[in-house]
Write a protein that holds these residues in place. Structure first.
Motif, PDB file in Angstrom:
ATOM      1  N   GLY A   1      56.024  15.676  56.452  1.00  9.64           N
ATOM      2  CA  GLY A   1      55.399  14.624  55.676  1.00  9.64           C
ATOM      3  C   GLY A   1      54.708  15.134  54.427  1.00  9.64           C
ATOM      4  N   TRP A   2      53.935  14.240  53.861  1.00 16.86           N
ATOM      5  CA  TRP A   2      53.233  14.518  52.615  1.00 16.86           C
ATOM      6  C   TRP A   2      51.767  14.093  52.718  1.00 16.86           C
ATOM      7  N   PHE A   3      50.927  14.934  52.142  1.00 17.96           N
ATOM      8  CA  PHE A   3      49.515  14.645  51.973  1.00 17.96           C
ATOM      9  C   PHE A   3      49.210  14.751  50.485  1.00 17.96           C
ATOM     10  N   ARG A   4      48.062  14.280  50.089  1.00 20.77           N
ATOM     11  CA  ARG A   4      47.647  14.436  48.696  1.00 20.77           C
ATOM     12  C   ARG A   4      46.135  14.609  48.618  1.00 20.77           C
ATOM     13  N   GLN A   5      45.741  15.267  47.550  1.00 24.50           N
ATOM     14  CA  GLN A   5      44.317  15.483  47.337  1.00 24.50           C
ATOM     15  C   GLN A   5      44.007  15.272  45.859  1.00 24.50           C
ATOM     16  N   ALA A   6      43.199  14.276  45.590  1.00 24.71           N
ATOM     17  CA  ALA A   6      42.762  13.987  44.226  1.00 24.71           C
ATOM     18  C   ALA A   6      41.491  14.775  43.939  1.00 24.71           C
ATOM     19  N   PRO A   7      41.188  15.009  42.681  1.00 28.26           N
ATOM     20  CA  PRO A   7      39.967  15.760  42.334  1.00 28.26           C
ATOM     21  C   PRO A   7      38.726  15.115  42.932  1.00 28.26           C
ATOM     22  N   GLY A   8      37.927  15.927  43.601  1.00 26.97           N
ATOM     23  CA  GLY A   8      36.686  15.444  44.179  1.00 26.97           C
ATOM     24  C   GLY A   8      36.831  14.644  45.456  1.00 26.97           C
ATOM     25  N   LYS A   9      38.048  14.567  45.969  1.00 25.09           N
ATOM     26  CA  LYS A   9      38.285  13.792  47.192  1.00 25.09           C
ATOM     27  C   LYS A   9      38.886  14.673  48.268  1.00 25.09           C
ATOM     28  N   GLU A  10      38.821  14.192  49.491  1.00 29.75           N
ATOM     29  CA  GLU A  10      39.413  14.916  50.609  1.00 29.75           C
ATOM     30  C   GLU A  10      40.924  14.703  50.633  1.00 29.75           C
ATOM     31  N   ARG A  11      41.601  15.639  51.258  1.00 30.71           N
ATOM     32  CA  ARG A  11      43.040  15.508  51.423  1.00 30.71           C
ATOM     33  C   ARG A  11      43.326  14.315  52.331  1.00 30.71           C
ATOM     34  N   GLU A  12      44.324  13.525  51.975  1.00 28.64           N
ATOM     35  CA  GLU A  12      44.656  12.356  52.766  1.00 28.64           C
ATOM     36  C   GLU A  12      46.151  12.296  53.037  1.00 28.64           C
ATOM     37  N   ILE A  13      46.466  11.609  54.119  1.00 25.14           N
ATOM     38  CA  ILE A  13      47.866  11.425  54.499  1.00 25.14           C
ATOM     39  C   ILE A  13      48.544  10.446  53.545  1.00 25.14           C
ATOM     40  N   VAL A  14      49.744  10.803  53.124  1.00 23.97           N
ATOM     41  CA  VAL A  14      50.590   9.865  52.380  1.00 23.97           C
ATOM     42  C   VAL A  14      51.591   9.235  53.345  1.00 23.97           C
ATOM     43  N   GLY A  15      52.256  10.082  54.133  1.00 20.65           N
ATOM     44  CA  GLY A  15      53.197   9.568  55.111  1.00 20.65           C
ATOM     45  C   GLY A  15      53.932  10.690  55.792  1.00 20.65           C
ATOM     46  N   GLY A  16      54.701  10.343  56.816  1.00 20.22           N
ATOM     47  CA  GLY A  16      55.456  11.336  57.547  1.00 20.22           C
ATOM     48  C   GLY A  16      56.629  10.716  58.276  1.00 20.22           C
TER      49      GLY A  16
END
Length: 120
Positions: free
Chosen positions: A37-52
């Motif tokens: 799957g994929w996760f993402r992390q924006a500046p100043g934010k925690e890593r979050e799930i995109v999908g799997g």
């Protein structure tokens, strides 16, 4: 296990991008038992799930924020997972990480991350 991500870049809002990730170095058993799957992390934010997606591709999960816009696919012959991102929004800007593990809450391997920037 090594995960190599490709794609990413800069796109205007409303545009599309496709990310791909190639996995190597694991046994067939591991791949069959793993979610990719994929996760993402924006500046100043925690890593979050995109999908799997699981091996048999009959279970696909998407975060609410990307449902209807993003599509995850998996090619088991090539050990790859892809993320087609349509109707991109500035809030999709983040570093995107490919991931593999027994479940999305138990990731054992991460790719190096690839930057996606959506301009308004």
């Amino acid at each position: 296990v090594q995960l190599q991500a490709f794609g990413g870049g800069l796109v205007q809002a409303g545009g599309s991008l496709r990310l791909s990730c190639a996995a190597s170095g694991a046994s067939l058993r591991t791949f069959k038992d793993s979610v990719m799957g994929w996760f993402r992390q924006a500046p100043g934010k925690e890593r979050e799930i995109v999908g799997g997606i699981n091996w048999s591709r009959d279970r696909v999960y998407y975060a609410n924020s990307v449902k209807g816009r993003f599509t995850i696919s998996r090619d088991n012959a090539e050990n790859t997972v892809s993320l087609q991102m349509n109707s991109l929004k500035p809030e999709d800007t983040a570093v995107y990480y490919c991931a593999l593990g027994p479940s999305l809450s138990d990731i054992t391997n991460w790719g190096q991350g690839t930057q996606v920037t959506v301009s308004s």
